[in-house]
Design a protein around this motif. Structure first.
Motif: not given
Ligand SMILES: [Zn+2]
Length: 110
Positions: A11, A14, A40-41
């Motif tokens: 991603c 972050i 996020t992931c």
């Protein structure tokens, strides 16, 4: 609460808080690392932590957990690396051989 900027391999950059980050400081410094679950992931991201990173994370409120590296982990290893095929052969041998199970039987005391 301090915002910690980190990067996820999938991603990119972050933002985390100190509670999101685990810091493990090893008795053998090159094995120190920090890890977090990407918001996020949701992948677990683990990265090495040199002295500078350890200081930065601790100044941001991340609690360090000290762990003793077992001496066996630091031994010099000889011989070829174990391959995926070696592991498969090992698993097949475990399935075909009762020797391990025979040794696991408790000793009868008289
Ligand atoms: Zn991610």
């Amino acid at each position: 609460m301090t915002t910690i900027k980190a990067s996820c391999h999938s991603c990119g950059e972050i933002e985390l808080t100190s509670d999101d980050v685990s810091l493990r400081v090893a008795s053998h410094a090159p094995l120190s690392y920090y890890q977090f679950t990407c918001p996020t992931c949701h992948d677990l991201v683990r990265k090495p932590a040199d002295d500078h990173i350890v200081s930065l994370l601790m100044s941001g409120g991340v609690r360090a957990e000290v762990w003793q590296v077992p001496a066996e982990a630091l031994e010099t290893k000889g011989g070829p690396e174990i391959t995926y095929d070696d592991l498969l052969d090992f698993v097949i041998q475990l399935g075909n051989d009762d020797l391990l199970a025979a040794r696991a039987v408790p000793v009868q005391h008289r």
